[in-house]
Each structure stands twice: as structure tokens, then as C-alpha cells.
Write a protein that holds these residues in place. Structure first.
Motif, PDB file in Angstrom:
ATOM      1  N   LEU A 119     -38.278   4.051  -3.141  1.00  0.00           N
ATOM      2  CA  LEU A 119     -38.135   5.490  -3.387  1.00  0.00           C
ATOM      3  C   LEU A 119     -37.071   6.167  -2.518  1.00  0.00           C
ATOM      4  O   LEU A 119     -36.335   7.030  -3.019  1.00  0.00           O
ATOM      5  N   PRO A 120     -36.953   5.850  -1.225  1.00  0.00           N
ATOM      6  CA  PRO A 120     -35.892   6.513  -0.453  1.00  0.00           C
ATOM      7  C   PRO A 120     -34.497   6.301  -1.055  1.00  0.00           C
ATOM      8  O   PRO A 120     -33.703   7.241  -1.132  1.00  0.00           O
ATOM      9  N   LEU A 121     -34.193   5.075  -1.467  1.00  0.00           N
ATOM     10  CA  LEU A 121     -32.898   4.809  -2.092  1.00  0.00           C
ATOM     11  C   LEU A 121     -32.765   5.530  -3.430  1.00  0.00           C
ATOM     12  O   LEU A 121     -31.707   6.088  -3.758  1.00  0.00           O
ATOM     13  N   LEU A 122     -33.814   5.525  -4.210  1.00  0.00           N
ATOM     14  CA  LEU A 122     -33.764   6.157  -5.530  1.00  0.00           C
ATOM     15  C   LEU A 122     -33.677   7.678  -5.420  1.00  0.00           C
ATOM     16  O   LEU A 122     -33.047   8.327  -6.265  1.00  0.00           O
ATOM     17  N   ARG A 123     -34.290   8.246  -4.388  1.00  0.00           N
ATOM     18  CA  ARG A 123     -34.152   9.697  -4.190  1.00  0.00           C
ATOM     19  C   ARG A 123     -32.707  10.061  -3.866  1.00  0.00           C
ATOM     20  O   ARG A 123     -32.192  11.076  -4.342  1.00  0.00           O
ATOM     21  N   GLN A 124     -32.042   9.243  -3.061  1.00  0.00           N
ATOM     22  CA  GLN A 124     -30.657   9.527  -2.696  1.00  0.00           C
ATOM     23  C   GLN A 124     -29.745   9.528  -3.915  1.00  0.00           C
ATOM     24  O   GLN A 124     -28.814  10.341  -4.009  1.00  0.00           O
ATOM     25  N   SER A 125     -29.997   8.626  -4.847  1.00  0.00           N
ATOM     26  CA  SER A 125     -29.139   8.505  -6.029  1.00  0.00           C
ATOM     27  C   SER A 125     -29.665   9.273  -7.226  1.00  0.00           C
ATOM     28  O   SER A 125     -28.993   9.329  -8.264  1.00  0.00           O
ATOM     29  N   ASP A 168     -38.418  15.060  -7.638  1.00  0.00           N
ATOM     30  CA  ASP A 168     -37.466  14.278  -6.851  1.00  0.00           C
ATOM     31  C   ASP A 168     -36.230  13.848  -7.627  1.00  0.00           C
ATOM     32  O   ASP A 168     -35.341  13.200  -7.055  1.00  0.00           O
ATOM     33  N   GLY A 169     -36.185  14.156  -8.915  1.00  0.00           N
ATOM     34  CA  GLY A 169     -35.028  13.763  -9.702  1.00  0.00           C
ATOM     35  C   GLY A 169     -35.004  12.302 -10.084  1.00  0.00           C
ATOM     36  O   GLY A 169     -33.955  11.781 -10.500  1.00  0.00           O
ATOM     37  N   ILE A 170     -36.129  11.607  -9.956  1.00  0.00           N
ATOM     38  CA  ILE A 170     -36.212  10.187 -10.311  1.00  0.00           C
ATOM     39  C   ILE A 170     -36.832  10.070 -11.697  1.00  0.00           C
ATOM     40  O   ILE A 170     -37.942  10.533 -11.930  1.00  0.00           O
TER      41      ILE A 170
END
Length: 261
Positions: A119-125, A168-170
Motif C-alpha cells: 500500500l505505501p508504494l501504491l499510494r505514492q503512485s 487513497d486513489g488506489i
């Protein structure tokens, strides 16, 4: 250029997805328990856009290595495809509970743990998660009690996760295929945990992995939340809900070969 992580990528649907994502220009991180075949697949794709880490997807240390590789090699993660899976063909009353534990670990626990860790990586992108469920998670299938349970749990978890990630935009796509011509069935476990000794029973058309991969990537690109690619399975799911007794009768006849004799 998108970065895509695919589990169970050396065979069947995972390999079809890897080829399709590579053809559209993605940078790929592939993982599979079969290290020899995975290395061969990387050679077949044959360029610097592809990286691979072999191992058991239920191992949390492997999951961490995959995410570390994403950060170090690509600096991001845009798309996580939870594809790795295993099934069994055996009556519940005759199946070693260890088989159920293994199916649940691969089909439910591993994609849950990997997705949460990513999730941290996916939130960034503001990336996306694609999770391969099954119509077996919606309706009962004789001889697949553990698989139905694992895919049902998988579906419910990710439906809840979708709502929790809405701010979160994911994006999150759940795929509900029916019967596919892939290695998951050829490697199905029997009651004792060894390869199943009888052929599978099916309903409706058995689709190819390439066809399914195309449907999945089109649905993901369109931002869809669910994909039900097989009309026959959708009708069976409806039948199960409105006439469960009739559904049981039809299932029992069609899957009679799964019952103990």
C-alpha cells in the motif's frame, strides 16, 4: 512507463498477463515458486524491463523482497496483480486438513498480506490492485470446499478493502473467472496433498489464458471494479441465489465424478 508486479507469473494466466503487460511497454517484476521456469520466462521476454524474484508467495520475507526490488530497481509500483493460486479436487470429508490450510495460505492469506504491504508504494503512485478471484467464491462446487472457502474469503476481504482505500486513489479490480485452461487445474491437489488423480469436471466453455488476460487488462484500463467474464457462470450464480435446491441438483449431477464412491 508503468511498473507491474505479477505473482504466479511463470505459468497459465500469470504468464499470459506478463506477456500482455510486456507488449504494452510495462516494466515487470515477476514472481513464481518455480524458479527454473521463471528464469526461462525472463529470458523469453528478453530485455532490461523485466526483473524476477522466485519463491513461495506465502513467505512474508519473499513479499518484502519483492517490494524492496520494486523500490530499488524501478522506484515505484503502479499495478499489483495477485494471480498466484492453487486448488484441490477432493471431497471435504476425505481431505487432509493440511490441504485446506495450504489452499487458504496461497489463495487468501498471501494476496492479503502482499497487498497490505504494497500500500505505501501504491499510494505514492495512486496505483491499482488486480486480484484474481473465482466464481467458486460465489457459489458452491462439489469437490472444491477449500478452494471455494479461500476464494470466498478473498472476495469479501478485497471488497471491504476497496471501500477503505476509496480516499487513497488506489483502484481495485476483482476478477471472477470460471473454468480456464491453465496449470492451476493440472496441478490441483488431491485429498492427501499429492496431485489429484482424476480429471476435473467443468460447466460451460473452458476459456484460454490469453483471452482472459486481455479481458482483465481491458477492465483494469477502464477502471472497472469487478469483472465477470463468463455469462454461464453469472447465470449459475443467479440460480444459486434464487433456486438453491435446483442448483444443488444440477451441480450434483454435473460434478458426480467429484463425490466419493
Amino acid at each position: 512507463m508503468s511498473v507491474t508486479l505479477i505473482t504466479g507469473a511463470a505459468n497459465g494466466l500469470g504468464w499470459a498477463l506478463a506477456r500482455s503487460c510486456h507488449a504494452r511497454g510495462d516494466q515487470l517484476l515477476l514472481t513464481d515458486i518455480d524458479d527454473t521456469l521463471l528464469a526461462q520466462r525472463v529470458r523469453e521476454l528478453g530485455d532490461e524491463r523485466v526483473s524476477a524474484v522466485a519463491g513461495d508467495i506465502t513467505d512474508t520475507q519473499l513479499q518484502q523482497r519483492l517490494l524492496e526490488r520494486c523500490r530499488e530497481r524501478f522506484g515505484r509500483l503502479d499495478l499489483l496483480i495477485n494471480n498466484a493460486g492453487i486448488t484441490h479436487r477432493s471431497p471435504a470429508t476425505r481431505t487432509d486438513p493440511a490441504v485446506f490450510r495450504k489452499v487458504m495460505a496461497v489463495d487468501y492469506q498471501a494476496p492479503v498480506e502482499l497487498s497490505l504491504a504494497a500500500l505505501p508504494l501504491l499510494r505514492q503512485s495512486q496505483g491499482r490492485i488486480v486480484t484474481i478471484g473465482s466464481m467458486a467464491g460465489w457459489l458452491p462446487v462439489l469437490g472444491r470446499a477449500g478452494y471455494c472457502a479461500a476464494k470466498g474469503a478473498l472476495s469479501q476481504f478485497f471488497e471491504v478493502l476497496r471501500a477503505e482505500l476509496s480516499q487513497d486513489g488506489i483502484g481495485l479490480l476483482l476478477v471472477y473467472p470460471s473454468f480456464l485452461d491453465t496449470s492451476i487445474e493440472r496441478h490441483a491437489l488431491g485429498a492427501d496433498g499429492q496431485p489429484a488423480g482424476h480429471a476435473r469436471s467443468t460447466i460451460g466453455k473452458v476459456r484460454g489464458a490469453e483471452w482472459m488476460a486481455e479481458q482483465i487488462l481491458q477492465a483494469d484500463a477502464a477502471g472497472r471494479e469487478r469483472l465477470f467474464p463468463d455469462r454461464g457462470s453469472r447465470l449459475a450464480s443467479l440460480l444459486w441465489r434464487i433456486a438453491p435446491g435446483f442448483y444443488y441438483g444440477q451441480m450434483s449431477r454435473r460434478f458426480a465424478g467429484e463425490l466419493p464412491h
